[in-house]
Design a protein around this motif. Structure first.
Motif, PDB file in Angstrom:
ATOM      1  N   SER A   1      -2.363  -6.330  -9.066  1.00  0.00           N
ATOM      2  CA  SER A   1      -3.263  -5.826  -9.093  1.00  0.00           C
ATOM      3  C   SER A   1      -5.200  -6.021  -8.987  1.00  0.00           C
ATOM      4  O   SER A   1      -5.395  -6.718  -9.748  1.00  0.00           O
ATOM      5  CB  SER A   1      -3.293  -4.608 -10.055  1.00  0.00           C
ATOM      6  OG  SER A   1      -3.749  -4.759 -11.551  1.00  0.00           O
TER       7      SER A   1
ATOM      8  N   LYS B   1       2.714   3.686  -9.499  1.00  0.00           N
ATOM      9  CA  LYS B   1       3.422   4.158  -8.839  1.00  0.00           C
ATOM     10  C   LYS B   1       4.414   2.646  -8.120  1.00  0.00           C
ATOM     11  O   LYS B   1       5.912   3.303  -8.147  1.00  0.00           O
ATOM     12  CB  LYS B   1       2.542   4.722  -7.904  1.00  0.00           C
ATOM     13  CG  LYS B   1       1.691   5.912  -8.110  1.00  0.00           C
ATOM     14  CD  LYS B   1       1.173   6.620  -6.354  1.00  0.00           C
ATOM     15  CE  LYS B   1       0.338   8.082  -6.987  1.00  0.00           C
ATOM     16  NZ  LYS B   1      -0.188   8.293  -5.542  1.00  0.00           N
TER      17      LYS B   1
ATOM     18  N   LYS C   1      -1.301   7.955   0.699  1.00  0.00           N
ATOM     19  CA  LYS C   1      -1.232   9.699  -0.567  1.00  0.00           C
ATOM     20  C   LYS C   1      -0.355  10.209  -0.293  1.00  0.00           C
ATOM     21  O   LYS C   1      -0.211  10.921   1.173  1.00  0.00           O
ATOM     22  CB  LYS C   1      -2.439   9.600   0.036  1.00  0.00           C
ATOM     23  CG  LYS C   1      -3.787   9.676  -1.380  1.00  0.00           C
ATOM     24  CD  LYS C   1      -4.537   9.743  -0.926  1.00  0.00           C
ATOM     25  CE  LYS C   1      -6.202   8.876  -1.394  1.00  0.00           C
ATOM     26  NZ  LYS C   1      -7.838   9.303  -1.489  1.00  0.00           N
TER      27      LYS C   1
ATOM     28  N   ASP D   1      -5.418   1.468  -8.757  1.00  0.00           N
ATOM     29  CA  ASP D   1      -5.366   3.022  -9.196  1.00  0.00           C
ATOM     30  C   ASP D   1      -3.760   3.171  -8.604  1.00  0.00           C
ATOM     31  O   ASP D   1      -3.059   3.750  -8.730  1.00  0.00           O
ATOM     32  CB  ASP D   1      -5.924   3.505  -7.668  1.00  0.00           C
ATOM     33  CG  ASP D   1      -7.174   3.133  -8.670  1.00  0.00           C
ATOM     34  OD1 ASP D   1      -7.873   3.532  -9.636  1.00  0.00           O
ATOM     35  OD2 ASP D   1      -8.021   4.022  -7.228  1.00  0.00           O
ATOM     36  N   ASP D   2      -2.594   1.879  -7.667  1.00  0.00           N
ATOM     37  CA  ASP D   2      -1.386   2.565  -7.037  1.00  0.00           C
ATOM     38  C   ASP D   2      -0.536   1.372  -8.181  1.00  0.00           C
ATOM     39  O   ASP D   2       0.612   1.814  -8.313  1.00  0.00           O
ATOM     40  CB  ASP D   2      -1.268   2.548  -6.180  1.00  0.00           C
ATOM     41  CG  ASP D   2      -1.790   3.244  -5.338  1.00  0.00           C
ATOM     42  OD1 ASP D   2      -1.719   4.402  -5.481  1.00  0.00           O
ATOM     43  OD2 ASP D   2      -2.142   2.980  -3.605  1.00  0.00           O
TER      44      ASP D   2
ATOM     45  N   SER E   1       1.013  -1.383  -0.462  1.00  0.00           N
ATOM     46  CA  SER E   1       0.057  -0.447  -0.067  1.00  0.00           C
ATOM     47  C   SER E   1       0.492   1.425  -0.465  1.00  0.00           C
ATOM     48  O   SER E   1       1.553   1.441   0.643  1.00  0.00           O
ATOM     49  CB  SER E   1      -1.225  -0.044   1.623  1.00  0.00           C
ATOM     50  OG  SER E   1      -1.281   0.875   1.580  1.00  0.00           O
ATOM     51  N   ILE E   2       0.527   2.055  -1.180  1.00  0.00           N
ATOM     52  CA  ILE E   2       1.600   3.166  -1.023  1.00  0.00           C
ATOM     53  C   ILE E   2       1.120   4.528  -0.730  1.00  0.00           C
ATOM     54  O   ILE E   2      -0.399   4.739  -0.739  1.00  0.00           O
ATOM     55  CB  ILE E   2       1.959   3.809  -2.465  1.00  0.00           C
ATOM     56  CG1 ILE E   2       2.786   2.360  -3.146  1.00  0.00           C
ATOM     57  CG2 ILE E   2       2.523   4.801  -2.705  1.00  0.00           C
ATOM     58  CD1 ILE E   2       3.143   2.617  -4.808  1.00  0.00           C
TER      59      ILE E   2
END
Length: 420
Positions: free
Chosen positions: A419, A401, A352, A397-398, A349-350
């Motif tokens: 993903s 990144k 925000k 969504d990440d 998990s990155i």
């Protein structure tokens, strides 16, 4: 007979004109194709005028200059303004506050209008008055992506030094293998004229973002269509004689963290899709032959497949433990290669607002690492990488990144992203 004589005279005239264009001082006037010259300048007060003069004196006159003052602390701007007050040039002057060579080029590109892009360092000068003419002629004639140019060293008092022509470039797997056997070091050069569309895509992504050789396209693991210019295009200054053939196997404390990280990134991309048997033996033999200037004779041995990082990464980084380059970033990459586990999975998990670093931003990353001011995500993520994790689960969504983060750590091609 009269027709033959006329044809003969026309042929002689064309050959003479070609010789003059190459070696002489012929004015060619305006052409359709424009060259955008990007000049990143950092503390260049002593060299910038000579660089600009070498452009102004070109016989090919359809060009523009985008000069980026890259946070200079000397009198670069003062000297530049004084020079431009007396000399009119098609020049766009830009300032940036964050010192970074690659960022300066990316920033300057936004203001370029030419069909051909050329980066001229502020401490270098064009070799003679016909460099632009020959570059345009070659790129248009060869219908290539770009064109390499040779360089010539200038030692004390600007005396001409040794010619350093770029070795003949071939767009094939052998060039990739020799780059890999050189431990990822660029065996050609980044000094080249480029078609704009290529510079804004492949060169931008692979060189300006991730720091790999400009001629290399990591997306398809192949070189670009680059022509051999076969002429000297640049002069550069050195304070003393240097060995122009570097040996990548010597101690790494003579390298920078940037060089090591980009060499690893290039190397890992290449060998992720090519199997190099007996890598350490081949690398040692190749670099010995390369020092004798007969690298073209080396019989590269390779096949389709993937080379284990356990065979190569420790070889590149074997001297960092007791050097100034010893840090968590490089040790993480080494640990990944030693602990590589094709079954090990982690959910990522990155948060925000997390800064996503590019390969050319390794110095900024390293400074924050040394001050213990990185986003907490990186400290946790480096532990995961070091465990040899190869399967990463993340929200869709990440995904982009995460791909860039893995690229930054040089292991993108050795892991799988799931993903959801």
């Amino acid at each position: 007979m009269e027709y033959c004589n006329t044809s003969y005279l026309v042929l002689i005239f064309i050959l003479s004109l070609s010789i003059v264009n190459i070696f002489g001082n012929i004015s060619l006037g305006k052409k359709q194709v424009k060259i955008s010259v990007l000049i990143p300048a950092y503390n260049s007060a002593n060299t910038i005028v000579e660089a600009l003069e070498s452009i102004k004196n070109q016989t090919y006159q359809n060009w523009e200059i985008i000069l980026i003052n890259d946070s200079s602390r000397d009198k670069t701007e003062e000297i530049l303004r004084r020079y431009l007050g007396n000399t009119k040039l098609p020049l766009k002057y830009i300032k940036q506050t964050h010192h970074n060579y690659f960022q300066a080029i990316r920033h300057g590109l936004k203001y370029a209008h030419g069909e051909i892009i050329f980066v001229l360092d502020a401490d270098k000068i064009l070799f003679n008055q016909n460099v632009f003419y020959r570059a345009v002629s070659t790129i248009l004639g060869e219908k290539c992506d770009g064109m390499f140019i040779g360089i010539r060293a200038m030692y004390q008092r600007l005396k001409d030094g040794k010619f350093h022509l770029v070795r003949p470039y071939y767009r094939n797997e052998v060039s990739l293998i020799k780059t890999a056997l050189g431990l990822g070091k660029n065996i050609y050069t980044n000094y080249a004229f480029w078609r704009r569309e290529v510079f804004e895509t492949s060169v931008y992504e692979n060189y300006l973002i991730n720091g790999m050789p400009a001629w290399y396209n990591a997306q398809n693991n192949l070189g670009l269509r680059v022509a051999n210019g076969n002429f000297v295009g640049l002069k550069y200054r050195v304070s003393k004689k240097v060995n122009l053939v570097d040996n990548p196997l010597k101690q790494t404390n003579s390298k920078t963290l940037f060089e090591l990280s980009t060499n690893l990134r290039t190397l890992h991309h290449i060998v992720s899709r090519i199997k190099v048997p007996a890598y350490s033996t081949q690398a040692a033999l190749y670099n010995l032959i390369n020092r004798l200037h007969i690298a073209s004779l080396y019989p590269s041995i390779f096949k389709q497949g993937q080379t284990s990082l356990r065979e190569i990464t420790p070889l590149v980084t074997k001297n960092i433990k007791n050097s100034e380059l010893n840090n968590i970033y490089l040790n993480t990459i080494v640990d990944f290669s030693n602990n590589f586990d094709p079954q090990k999975t982690a959910k990522i998990s990155i948060p925000k607002g997390t800064k996503i670093y590019w390969g050319t931003e390794i110095e900024e990353f390293s400074k924050k690492l040394s001050k213990n001011t990185l986003d907490q995500f990186y400290y946790d993520f480096m532990k995961i990488i070091g465990q040899g994790t190869t399967i990463y689960e993340i929200k869709k969504d990440d995904q982009k990144k995460l791909e860039q983060v893995l690229e930054f750590f040089t292991i993108r091609d050795y892991v799988k992203i799931i993903s959801n």
